[in-house]
Write an enzyme that holds these catalytic residues in place. Sequence first.
Site, PDB file in Angstrom:
ATOM      1  N   ILE A   1       4.446   3.989   8.009  1.00 44.35           N
ATOM      2  CA  ILE A   1       4.124   3.019   9.040  1.00 44.35           C
ATOM      3  C   ILE A   1       2.860   3.428   9.784  1.00 44.35           C
ATOM      4  O   ILE A   1       2.593   4.618   9.979  1.00 44.35           O
ATOM      5  CB  ILE A   1       5.303   2.854  10.031  1.00 44.35           C
ATOM      6  CG1 ILE A   1       5.101   1.623  10.921  1.00 44.35           C
ATOM      7  CG2 ILE A   1       5.505   4.122  10.864  1.00 44.35           C
ATOM      8  CD1 ILE A   1       6.342   1.239  11.713  1.00 44.35           C
TER       9      ILE A   1
ATOM     10  N   CYS B   1       2.645   7.261  10.528  1.00 44.19           N
ATOM     11  CA  CYS B   1       2.585   7.745   9.147  1.00 44.19           C
ATOM     12  C   CYS B   1       3.790   8.608   8.779  1.00 44.19           C
ATOM     13  O   CYS B   1       3.731   9.407   7.840  1.00 44.19           O
ATOM     14  CB  CYS B   1       1.279   8.495   8.893  1.00 44.19           C
ATOM     15  SG  CYS B   1      -0.181   7.462   9.157  1.00 44.19           S
TER      16      CYS B   1
ATOM     17  N   GLY C   1       1.628   5.130   1.667  1.00 39.51           N
ATOM     18  CA  GLY C   1       1.694   5.595   3.039  1.00 39.51           C
ATOM     19  C   GLY C   1       2.886   5.035   3.793  1.00 39.51           C
ATOM     20  O   GLY C   1       3.665   4.228   3.277  1.00 39.51           O
TER      21      GLY C   1
ATOM     22  N   LEU D   1      -8.800   2.525   5.155  1.00 39.53           N
ATOM     23  CA  LEU D   1      -8.739   3.488   6.242  1.00 39.53           C
ATOM     24  C   LEU D   1      -8.864   2.804   7.594  1.00 39.53           C
ATOM     25  O   LEU D   1      -9.407   1.706   7.716  1.00 39.53           O
ATOM     26  CB  LEU D   1      -9.825   4.560   6.076  1.00 39.53           C
ATOM     27  CG  LEU D   1     -11.303   4.139   6.164  1.00 39.53           C
ATOM     28  CD1 LEU D   1     -11.783   4.054   7.615  1.00 39.53           C
ATOM     29  CD2 LEU D   1     -12.174   5.118   5.390  1.00 39.53           C
ATOM     30  N   ALA D   2      -8.341   3.493   8.615  1.00 43.58           N
ATOM     31  CA  ALA D   2      -8.459   3.037  10.004  1.00 43.58           C
ATOM     32  C   ALA D   2      -8.864   4.234  10.851  1.00 43.58           C
ATOM     33  O   ALA D   2      -8.152   5.243  10.902  1.00 43.58           O
ATOM     34  CB  ALA D   2      -7.132   2.464  10.488  1.00 43.58           C
TER      35      ALA D   2
ATOM     36  N   ILE E   1      -4.969   6.644   6.493  1.00 42.28           N
ATOM     37  CA  ILE E   1      -5.325   6.157   5.159  1.00 42.28           C
ATOM     38  C   ILE E   1      -4.084   5.594   4.484  1.00 42.28           C
ATOM     39  O   ILE E   1      -3.015   6.211   4.522  1.00 42.28           O
ATOM     40  CB  ILE E   1      -5.910   7.288   4.291  1.00 42.28           C
ATOM     41  CG1 ILE E   1      -7.252   7.760   4.863  1.00 42.28           C
ATOM     42  CG2 ILE E   1      -6.089   6.827   2.837  1.00 42.28           C
ATOM     43  CD1 ILE E   1      -7.813   8.977   4.156  1.00 42.28           C
ATOM     44  N   GLY E   2      -4.231   4.442   3.891  1.00 42.94           N
ATOM     45  CA  GLY E   2      -3.182   3.852   3.064  1.00 42.94           C
ATOM     46  C   GLY E   2      -3.844   2.961   2.034  1.00 42.94           C
ATOM     47  O   GLY E   2      -4.569   2.036   2.409  1.00 42.94           O
TER      48      GLY E   2
ATOM     49  N   ARG F   1       0.838  -1.208   0.000  1.00 39.74           N
ATOM     50  CA  ARG F   1       0.000   0.000   0.000  1.00 39.74           C
ATOM     51  C   ARG F   1       0.869   1.252   0.000  1.00 39.74           C
ATOM     52  O   ARG F   1       2.070   1.194   0.265  1.00 39.74           O
ATOM     53  CB  ARG F   1      -0.917   0.008   1.237  1.00 39.74           C
ATOM     54  CG  ARG F   1      -0.145   0.084   2.547  1.00 39.74           C
ATOM     55  CD  ARG F   1      -1.027   0.486   3.713  1.00 39.74           C
ATOM     56  NE  ARG F   1      -0.325   0.364   4.982  1.00 39.74           N
ATOM     57  CZ  ARG F   1       0.557   1.236   5.450  1.00 39.74           C
ATOM     58  NH1 ARG F   1       0.884   2.301   4.742  1.00 39.74           N
ATOM     59  NH2 ARG F   1       1.134   1.039   6.635  1.00 39.74           N
TER      60      ARG F   1
END
EC number: 2.3.1.181
Length: 239
Positions: free
Chosen positions: A83, A178, A81, A161-162, A148-149, A79
């Site tokens: 970490i 991130c 992004g 997303l988380a 988001i990644g 993905r």
Amino acid sequence: MRFQRSLEVWKLGKMNYLEALKLQEKLVCDRKAHKIPDTLLSLQHPPTYTLGKRRTDHNLLIPVPELEKIGAELHYTQRGGDITYHGPHQAILYPIISLREIGLGARKYVEKLELTMIDMASQYGVKACAGKKCETGVWVGDRKIGAIGVRISSGITSHGLAFNIDPDLDYFKHIVPCGIADKEVTSLRRETGTALPSEEVIHEQLISCFARILGFNNLIWKENEPPLLDNGKPERNVD
């Protein structure tokens, strides 16, 4: 007459990260082949750190051998992004959708993921916004509430997303979230300071925000029945 745009939603509960990754890879292949409709996975992971394709290992601040002591895993992904951390009490959405069919480019898609979490936060009186340049995700002031990644392959999305409902924020102390230093991480619980409804309710609210913002008006709900892999067996953890 309003055009019907359907989204199949899988509520998977808690799932190991590698199993979820394998499931996404299978679904992406199936979506490319038009074997399945646009699909959304809603789930949580056990404590897990993931790195994007840039491999910014320097943003992991704890020696890898120490991860087991804090009950966490580390995984590398393709993905975008930097970490990030995934864990209990976090709402994770992995959309497997065709951007071409809904007429979105990559940047606009990411913006809609940001809007999904901004809308979610606003339902609880929390004013969130997209990050400034080079600050991905969604923020409440200088505190990050959502990450988001994404990966896009032949127009098909994966990862996603988380959104932090009430995770153990101590896990974020072991990384530069991130890749952005000197910023805090927050959660819906911390920002509201009040009791929240059940996490199932919040997951469903986040799904509804995503569907509305992406233009899906027909949700087909599935619970605890992940699609079968090639061996005919569901890919699930047994706790």
